[in-house]
Design an enzyme around this catalytic site. Structure first.
Site: not given
Ligand code: CAO
Length: 516
Positions: A107, A229, A258, A337-338
């Site tokens: 998001q 979030e 988010d 607020g106030g």
């Molecule tokens: N081709 C190949 N690999 C890809 C890719 C692509 N096009 N796009 C993504 N990937 C891979 C990444 O390289 C990563 O791999 P590795 O961990 O092996 O390096 C993997 O996909 C996943 O990435 P991620 O760790 O970001 O995904 P997740 O689902 O485990 O985590 C989230 C999700 C949101 C917790 C994490 O991305 C995060 O903390 N983001 C920052 C904070 C944020 O934006 N949070 C808001 C989320 S909305 O509620």
């Protein structure tokens, strides 16, 4: 409503002629001269008919004088183009020519890039082949179709599938890096580095690139943590200050972690684009969700500091004689607020969970409130006549006002109070908001057609730019624009595309390459 395809056709034609490196630059040079760095601007000026005519005729001295006049005009040493004479809304969109490599998911990141796309940026969403943004399949309401979670956060974008862990895939990505103005990502900390796209590498490939990230936390003890979030709401001070004193901390429905951080990031990106006009170089932009939430909770940090100097008299807790602790307490529906306020029942509250009105006892309209609720004597009674006198009695006062609001429905209260200039607001359910005609009329709520799932409602651009119209378009299907982007944006030939197709770079890894 313009379809996505239709809207992209003209853009694509422009891109095709400038397929490789100058694709963006050419568009910018023509449409957004003010965004060019000084060196480019001279060239851009030459292409503008008026400037060209003058620069051909004017001797060197005159040109120098003109330059200093321009300096005075904008303080940056670069001239603005002459004001457009096109009709309002007829001079293109605010971010026309800005190309975004959208590496976002879930998001926070998608909120940011969707907003920039609404403003006219060409947003190229890079997704993992065969998988895509995880939200495509999360909270699905229609079997086999992209979810509303995805479609409502990814309008006005194009989708290309690229496997970043495939050699050819990385080559395509690097070509995109060289072509785009902004890279936006919100992967877990370190994910982009592991792909090989560190800031240093990206800056080396394209020094003009703005590299924008959402992370859960900024540098510090939690910087490596994944964040969603509600974690941000908890860590940013929102949850501890939301809810009722006697209850646990509460998260809010508004996605301040988010979508709130996505909004912050969008501002950071646009500001960095503006600075690039002067410096010619991109920069890193980082928005931590904790910081974004705290920014939205700054009034609570205000109250934290006020606590040192005595009780928070506008909190109903004060009037109830309950002592304050060391931290800002949860304040229920107090105003923050106030002007003291509370949520009051209206007619029908027994069966309708949303039959409530938010009522603000704004001091300048106190006399009108007293007359309305049948308490004209409160206008002069020393226990009620002044704001300080009312503070310890707020619970009682709101109880009396509620006796009056319960005799009317929330819309009647709204009408009556607004005639008297008394600020009140009905609790609107999502059902009521979805049906609200005025929100449809302004494009804040928009119905969009989707080839797979049919019509759906989305939230349009809440920021209205009067010279940059926003046409909300549906979200792209997974990889819908892969070939179009490879050929028209990145300049790959048909033969090269055929080779890419067998390399596994744009198709799911489990599909073995035919050539093998
Ligand atoms: N081709 C190949 N690999 C890809 C890719 C692509 N096009 N796009 C993504 N990937 C891979 C990444 O390289 C990563 O791999 P590795 O961990 O092996 O390096 C993997 O996909 C996943 O990435 P991620 O760790 O970001 O995904 P997740 O689902 O485990 O985590 C989230 C999700 C949101 C917790 C994490 O991305 C995060 O903390 N983001 C920052 C904070 C944020 O934006 N949070 C808001 C989320 S909305 O509620």
């Amino acid at each position: 409503m313009a379809t996505k395809k239709k809207a992209k056709t003209t853009k694509s034609a422009a891109k095709k002629s400038a397929a490789k490196k100058p694709a963006v630059k050419k568009v910018i040079a023509k449409k957004t001269v003010a965004k060019k760095p000084v060196a480019k601007k001279a060239a851009a000026k030459k292409t503008a008919p008026k400037a060209k005519a003058r620069s051909v005729k004017a001797p060197a001295k005159k040109a120098a004088a003109k330059k200093s006049a321009a300096k005075k005009a904008n303080g940056n040493g670069s001239a603005y183009p002459a004001p457009s004479t096109a009709a309002w809304g007829g001079a293109g969109k605010a971010l026309d020519g800005v190309k975004i490599l959208d590496f976002t998911h879930v998001q926070s990141g998608p909120t940011c890039t969707q907003l920039l796309a609404y403003m006219g940026a060409d947003c190229i969403k890079v997704e993992r082949p065969g998988v895509g943004d995880i939200t495509r399949t999360q909270l699905r309401d229609i079997k086999g179709q992209d979810s509303l979670y995805f479609t409502m956060l990814n309008g006005n974008k194009r989708s290309i599938t690229i496997d970043s862990k495939n050699k050819k895939g990385m080559e395509i990505l690097e070509r995109l890096v060289k072509t785009c103005d902004v890279l936006v990502e919100n992967f877990a900390p370190g994910a982009l580095d592991r792909m090989g796209l560190t800031f240093e590498r990206v800056h080396e490939l394209n020094p003009r690139m703005i590299y924008a990230s959402v992370k859960g936390f900024g540098p510090g003890p939690y910087e490596d943590c994944k964040v969603y979030e509600n974690i941000a709401q908890c860590a940013g001070g929102s949850a501890s200050t939301t809810g009722f004193r006697e209850g646990p901390p509460l998260v809010t429905g508004a996605q301040i972690g988010d979508s709130g951080t996505g909004l912050h990031l969008a501002l950071g990106i646009v500001t960095a684009l503006y600075q690039r006009n002067r410096t010619g170089r991109g920069q890193r932009v980082l928005c931590a969700m904790q910081d974004g939430v705290l920014n939205l909770c700054r009034v609570k940090l205000r109250d934290q500091q006020r606590l040192k100097h005595g009780p928070l008299t506008e909190y109903s807790q004060y009037g109830e004689g309950i002592p304050f602790g060391e931290s800002v307490p949860r304040a229920g529906n107090d105003s923050g607020g106030g002007q003291p306020a509370w949520l009051l029942k209206c007619k029908g509250w027994e069966t309708d969970p949303d039959a409530y009105i938010y009522f603000i006892t704004q001091a300048p309209v106190w006399a009108q409130i007293c007359d309305l609720i049948g308490k004209p004597e409160w206008k002069t009674d020393p226990d009620f006549a002044t704001p300080p006198a009312r503070l310890p009695r707020l619970k009682y006062i709101f109880g009396v006002i509620e006796e009056w609001t319960m005799t009317k429905d929330k819309f009647e209260v709204m009408d009556i109070c607004n005639q008297q200039d008394i600020p009140v607001g009905p609790i609107l359910s999502m059902k009521e908001i979805a049906a609200e005609e005025s929100l449809r009329a302004t494009g804040t709520v928009v119905e969009v057609d989707h080839p797979g799932r049919g019509a759906y409602l989305t939230v349009g651009n809440p920021i209205k730019l009067f010279d940059s119209p926003c046409e909300v378009q549906r979200s792209p299907l997974l990889g819908e624009h892969t070939e179009e982007i490879l050929t028209q944006v990145l300049g790959y030939t048909d033969a090269e595309v055929a080779e890419i197709k067998t390399s596994g770079a744009i198709t799911p890894p489990e599909k073995p390459a035919r050539a093998a």
